[in-house]
Write a protein that holds these residues in place. Structure first.
Motif, PDB file in Angstrom:
ATOM      1  N   GLU A 195      -7.461   9.399  -0.506  1.00  0.00           N
ATOM      2  CA  GLU A 195      -7.391   9.410   0.960  1.00  0.00           C
ATOM      3  C   GLU A 195      -6.644   8.200   1.505  1.00  0.00           C
ATOM      4  OE1 GLU A 195     -10.403   9.483   4.803  1.00  0.00           O
ATOM      5  OE2 GLU A 195     -11.178   9.969   2.820  1.00  0.00           O
ATOM      6  N   GLU A 196      -6.884   7.018   0.958  1.00  0.00           N
ATOM      7  CA  GLU A 196      -6.196   5.818   1.443  1.00  0.00           C
ATOM      8  C   GLU A 196      -4.695   5.907   1.219  1.00  0.00           C
ATOM      9  OE1 GLU A 196      -7.704   2.071   0.146  1.00  0.00           O
ATOM     10  OE2 GLU A 196      -9.778   2.647   0.555  1.00  0.00           O
ATOM     11  N   GLN A 197      -4.296   6.462   0.089  1.00  0.00           N
ATOM     12  CA  GLN A 197      -2.868   6.585  -0.190  1.00  0.00           C
ATOM     13  C   GLN A 197      -2.217   7.599   0.729  1.00  0.00           C
ATOM     14  OE1 GLN A 197      -3.175   7.344  -4.334  1.00  0.00           O
ATOM     15  NE2 GLN A 197      -3.019   5.186  -4.858  1.00  0.00           N
ATOM     16  N   LEU A 198      -2.915   8.698   0.980  1.00  0.00           N
ATOM     17  CA  LEU A 198      -2.385   9.695   1.900  1.00  0.00           C
ATOM     18  C   LEU A 198      -2.280   9.111   3.308  1.00  0.00           C
ATOM     19  CD1 LEU A 198      -1.327  12.552   2.134  1.00  0.00           C
ATOM     20  CD2 LEU A 198      -3.656  13.317   2.580  1.00  0.00           C
TER      21      LEU A 198
ATOM     22  N   VAL B 222       1.080  18.151   3.145  1.00  0.00           N
ATOM     23  CA  VAL B 222      -0.189  17.748   2.527  1.00  0.00           C
ATOM     24  C   VAL B 222      -1.082  17.081   3.576  1.00  0.00           C
ATOM     25  CG1 VAL B 222      -1.255  16.191   0.841  1.00  0.00           C
ATOM     26  CG2 VAL B 222       0.712  17.578   0.188  1.00  0.00           C
ATOM     27  N   GLY B 223      -0.490  16.218   4.390  1.00  0.00           N
ATOM     28  CA  GLY B 223      -1.258  15.560   5.447  1.00  0.00           C
ATOM     29  C   GLY B 223      -1.838  16.560   6.429  1.00  0.00           C
ATOM     30  N   ALA B 224      -1.041  17.549   6.806  1.00  0.00           N
ATOM     31  CA  ALA B 224      -1.531  18.572   7.738  1.00  0.00           C
ATOM     32  C   ALA B 224      -2.651  19.397   7.120  1.00  0.00           C
ATOM     33  CB  ALA B 224      -0.383  19.482   8.171  1.00  0.00           C
ATOM     34  N   SER B 225      -2.514  19.729   5.849  1.00  0.00           N
ATOM     35  CA  SER B 225      -3.572  20.526   5.209  1.00  0.00           C
ATOM     36  C   SER B 225      -4.862  19.734   5.090  1.00  0.00           C
ATOM     37  CB  SER B 225      -3.124  21.031   3.836  1.00  0.00           C
ATOM     38  OG  SER B 225      -3.126  19.988   2.888  1.00  0.00           O
ATOM     39  N   GLN B 226      -4.741  18.459   4.788  1.00  0.00           N
ATOM     40  CA  GLN B 226      -5.935  17.618   4.684  1.00  0.00           C
ATOM     41  C   GLN B 226      -6.574  17.425   6.057  1.00  0.00           C
ATOM     42  OE1 GLN B 226      -7.383  16.620   1.825  1.00  0.00           O
ATOM     43  NE2 GLN B 226      -5.815  17.781   0.780  1.00  0.00           N
ATOM     44  N   TYR B 227      -5.748  17.226   7.081  1.00  0.00           N
ATOM     45  CA  TYR B 227      -6.272  17.085   8.429  1.00  0.00           C
ATOM     46  C   TYR B 227      -7.025  18.349   8.836  1.00  0.00           C
ATOM     47  CZ  TYR B 227      -6.617  16.748  13.448  1.00  0.00           C
ATOM     48  OH  TYR B 227      -7.106  16.734  14.722  1.00  0.00           O
ATOM     49  N   HIS B 228      -6.429  19.494   8.562  1.00  0.00           N
ATOM     50  CA  HIS B 228      -7.066  20.762   8.915  1.00  0.00           C
ATOM     51  C   HIS B 228      -8.409  20.907   8.207  1.00  0.00           C
ATOM     52  CE1 HIS B 228      -7.614  24.933   9.993  1.00  0.00           C
ATOM     53  NE2 HIS B 228      -7.870  25.185   8.723  1.00  0.00           N
TER      54      HIS B 228
ATOM     55  N   ASP C  56       0.834  -1.201   0.000  1.00  0.00           N
ATOM     56  CA  ASP C  56       0.000   0.000   0.000  1.00  0.00           C
ATOM     57  C   ASP C  56       0.871   1.255   0.000  1.00  0.00           C
ATOM     58  OD1 ASP C  56      -2.364  -1.462   0.080  1.00  0.00           O
ATOM     59  OD2 ASP C  56      -2.442  -1.435   2.274  1.00  0.00           O
ATOM     60  N   ILE C  57       1.936   1.219   0.783  1.00  0.00           N
ATOM     61  CA  ILE C  57       2.834   2.373   0.869  1.00  0.00           C
ATOM     62  C   ILE C  57       3.569   2.571  -0.456  1.00  0.00           C
ATOM     63  CG2 ILE C  57       4.891   3.282   2.022  1.00  0.00           C
ATOM     64  CD1 ILE C  57       3.812   1.842   4.568  1.00  0.00           C
ATOM     65  N   ALA C  58       4.007   1.483  -1.093  1.00  0.00           N
ATOM     66  CA  ALA C  58       4.680   1.595  -2.385  1.00  0.00           C
ATOM     67  C   ALA C  58       3.733   2.166  -3.435  1.00  0.00           C
ATOM     68  CB  ALA C  58       5.211   0.231  -2.824  1.00  0.00           C
ATOM     69  N   SER C  59       2.494   1.700  -3.436  1.00  0.00           N
ATOM     70  CA  SER C  59       1.500   2.214  -4.381  1.00  0.00           C
ATOM     71  C   SER C  59       1.223   3.687  -4.121  1.00  0.00           C
ATOM     72  CB  SER C  59       0.207   1.406  -4.253  1.00  0.00           C
ATOM     73  OG  SER C  59      -0.818   1.971  -5.019  1.00  0.00           O
ATOM     74  N   ALA C  60       1.102   4.043  -2.847  1.00  0.00           N
ATOM     75  CA  ALA C  60       0.857   5.438  -2.480  1.00  0.00           C
ATOM     76  C   ALA C  60       2.026   6.317  -2.891  1.00  0.00           C
ATOM     77  CB  ALA C  60       0.608   5.550  -0.979  1.00  0.00           C
TER      78      ALA C  60
ATOM     79  N   ALA D 292      -1.724   5.990   4.039  1.00  0.00           N
ATOM     80  CA  ALA D 292      -0.577   5.077   4.061  1.00  0.00           C
ATOM     81  C   ALA D 292       0.720   5.837   4.290  1.00  0.00           C
ATOM     82  CB  ALA D 292      -0.508   4.291   2.745  1.00  0.00           C
ATOM     83  N   LEU D 293       0.868   6.966   3.620  1.00  0.00           N
ATOM     84  CA  LEU D 293       2.101   7.746   3.744  1.00  0.00           C
ATOM     85  C   LEU D 293       2.184   8.461   5.081  1.00  0.00           C
ATOM     86  CD1 LEU D 293       2.167   9.230   0.138  1.00  0.00           C
ATOM     87  CD2 LEU D 293       3.589   7.372   1.022  1.00  0.00           C
ATOM     88  N   THR D 294       1.095   9.118   5.488  1.00  0.00           N
ATOM     89  CA  THR D 294       1.137   9.843   6.759  1.00  0.00           C
ATOM     90  C   THR D 294       1.143   8.878   7.947  1.00  0.00           C
ATOM     91  OG1 THR D 294      -1.269  10.131   6.736  1.00  0.00           O
ATOM     92  CG2 THR D 294       0.073  11.945   5.864  1.00  0.00           C
ATOM     93  N   GLY D 295       0.674   7.652   7.734  1.00  0.00           N
ATOM     94  CA  GLY D 295       0.740   6.642   8.791  1.00  0.00           C
ATOM     95  C   GLY D 295       2.173   6.320   9.171  1.00  0.00           C
TER      96      GLY D 295
END
Length: 115
Positions: free
Chosen positions: A87-90, A62-68, A5-9, A92-95
């Protein structure tokens, strides 16, 4: 999320979010170490040297902006432009970012909540 999932993201992130600008930043050694640890963890998960420091910074921003946007119910130009970032890809990365910060003790918790 598993490593596939992380590689795909990672692949999709590189395609969907263009590298528009490069800037030089001054940061503390602690921040550099956290960025390096996050970069190494992401690269370890995908099995190759795919992520740069710039990528890690972009993922965090990007993760912070989406969270906000989710937390406040607001949308803005950046959020509209990034609709193609799934959203799922983001997640995976922010996880991975979250995992590194948790392991480092960088996320303070008060009464079970993240601060």
């Amino acid at each position: 999320m598993d490593d596939d999932d992380i590689a795909s993201a990672a692949t999709r992130f590189h395609e969907d979010v263009p590298h528009q600008f490069q800037v030089s930043l001054t940061m503390s050694m602690e921040t550099r170490e956290r960025l390096r640890a996050t970069q190494e963890e992401l690269n370890d998960r995908v099995g190759e040297r795919l992520f740069t420091t710039n990528d890690v910074m972009r993922i965090a921003l990007v993760g912070a902006s989406q969270y906000h946007a989710l937390a406040t119910g607001e949308t803005d130009e950046l959020t509209d432009e990034l609709e193609s970032v799934d959203e799922e890809q983001l997640q995976a990365l922010t996880g991975v970012v979250r995992s590194v910060l948790d392991d480092d003790g960088a996320i303070d918790r008060v009464d079970g909540e993240t601060t």
